[in-house]
Design a protein around this motif. Structure first.
Motif, PDB file in Angstrom:
ATOM      1  N   ASP A 165      35.359  49.301  41.222  1.00 48.63           N
ATOM      2  CA  ASP A 165      35.306  48.473  40.021  1.00 48.63           C
ATOM      3  C   ASP A 165      33.962  48.742  39.339  1.00 48.63           C
ATOM      4  N   SER A 166      33.995  49.238  38.135  1.00 46.96           N
ATOM      5  CA  SER A 166      32.757  49.639  37.456  1.00 46.96           C
ATOM      6  C   SER A 166      31.770  48.480  37.279  1.00 46.96           C
ATOM      7  N   GLN A 167      32.290  47.243  37.282  1.00 44.80           N
ATOM      8  CA  GLN A 167      31.431  46.073  37.121  1.00 44.80           C
ATOM      9  C   GLN A 167      30.905  45.534  38.442  1.00 44.80           C
ATOM     10  N   LYS A 191      28.022  48.122  42.087  1.00 43.75           N
ATOM     11  CA  LYS A 191      26.605  47.945  42.393  1.00 43.75           C
ATOM     12  C   LYS A 191      26.388  46.836  43.420  1.00 43.75           C
ATOM     13  N   TYR A 207      33.543  58.084  38.016  1.00 43.31           N
ATOM     14  CA  TYR A 207      32.584  57.031  37.662  1.00 43.31           C
ATOM     15  C   TYR A 207      31.228  57.684  37.417  1.00 43.31           C
ATOM     16  N   GLN A 208      30.670  57.460  36.267  1.00 33.28           N
ATOM     17  CA  GLN A 208      29.351  57.972  35.893  1.00 33.28           C
ATOM     18  C   GLN A 208      29.199  59.471  36.180  1.00 33.28           C
ATOM     19  N   TYR A 247      33.120  57.054  42.347  1.00 35.47           N
ATOM     20  CA  TYR A 247      32.577  55.846  42.975  1.00 35.47           C
ATOM     21  C   TYR A 247      31.977  56.160  44.342  1.00 35.47           C
ATOM     22  N   TYR A 287      28.651  57.616  43.928  1.00 35.39           N
ATOM     23  CA  TYR A 287      27.694  56.591  43.520  1.00 35.39           C
ATOM     24  C   TYR A 287      27.240  55.774  44.742  1.00 35.39           C
TER      25      TYR A 287
END
Length: 298
Positions: A142-144, A147, A179-180, A184, A187
């Motif tokens: 989940d991009s939100q 982190k 993702y980015q 993911y 990341y």
């Protein structure tokens, strides 16, 4: 003079014997140390008990006995401990009697929250488990929220280290979504402490269209345990979800695990049972397939 000369020669001879013995002993110790070091990097073979979850529920002791008889070196727990849930010391004794070690355990983050942390740590310490793996968390793709997963892993890595335990994360296919400018999984790997274990599930990696060998090599020393599972891509035909009857380059993967990944445990996991095989039968076939590749290296 003759007696003095004899004594002098005797002293010299004894000194030579001591030096020779010492040098010989050092050579033996260095040789033995080398053998031990080599053995230390050879991963052992474990089985994820989720593979036989129904059998474990029906007959915990009997199922683990069968797995030990198959030749597994260890087991990876997935939350079911039979009648030993509150008796970790007795569980350790039972495992010792079977010659089984604990390669790790899957558990959710909430088992390590403030309310459960010390109880959870004490249990796993008592059964000889030093690697705790979070098997799934929807926040991880989940991009939100990803982190927050990274933050939780780093926080727990620091909190568990003084207890002699490590934390890790296990991928499914969604962690390989973009993702980015990467994924993911990349990341998570790039932003967690090097002591956080990246337990790659090579079946899901392959299913996601990625190369599991590349991912071992991309993060050296991080795949301390690796799930050896087959999850065939949807477009593959004529293969079976069993190690050695699939599409994965197991020889290259084993080499990468042994030389780059720092891998201590190859964990067989079986989630599909082709041709009406019973779970234990499928696990046995995958283990035999893996042994073929391991034997080929010798």
């Amino acid at each position: 003079m003759k007696l003095a000369s004899y004594k002098a020669r005797l002293i010299m001879l004894m000194g030579a014997i001591v030096i020779t013995a010492t040098l010989g002993g050092c050579g033996q110790n260095e040789s033995h140390k080398g053998i031990d070091d080599t053995q230390d990097i050879e991963p052992q073979v474990s089985v994820q008990l989720w593979s036989v979850k129904d059998e474990v529920k029906r007959d915990f002791e009997g199922t683990l006995t069968v797995l030990a008889d198959m030749g597994f070196d260890g087991v990876e727990f997935a939350g079911d401990f039979g009648d030993y849930q509150q008796r970790p010391k007795e569980l350790k004794a039972f495992l010792d009697g079977l010659g089984l070690k604990v390669s790790g355990a899957h558990l959710p983050f909430d088992k390590l929250d403030d309310a459960h942390f010390y109880e959870t740590v004490a249990f796993y310490q008592a059964i000889g488990c030093d690697t705790l793996i979070v098997p799934y968390d929807a926040r991880a793709f989940d991009s939100q929220q990803v982190k927050n997963v990274v933050a939780d892993l780093n926080r727990l890595a620091a909190k568990l280290a003084p207890k002699g335990l490590k934390i890790g994360y296990h991928n499914h296919e969604k962690e390989f979504d973009q993702y980015q400018q990467s994924t993911y999984w990349d990341y998570i790997a790039s932003n967690t402490d090097e002591n956080v274990v990246l337990q790659q599930d090579v079946g899901w990696t392959t299913y996601a269209g990625k190369d599991p060998v590349e991912y071992v090599q991309r993060y050296p020393g991080r795949t301390l345990t690796t799930h050896y599972k087959v999850k065939l891509p949807d477009d593959v035909q004529g293969k079976l979800p069993l190690i050695g009857q699939d599409t994965i380059d197991w020889s290259s993967l084993i080499e990468a695990n042994m030389t780059v990944g720092g891998t201590q445990w190859l964990v067989v996991e079986q989630e599909e049972y082709p041709n009406n095989l019973k779970p234990l039968e499928a696990v046995k076939l995958s283990k035999q397939g893996l042994e073929t590749y391991l034997d080929a290296r010798e």
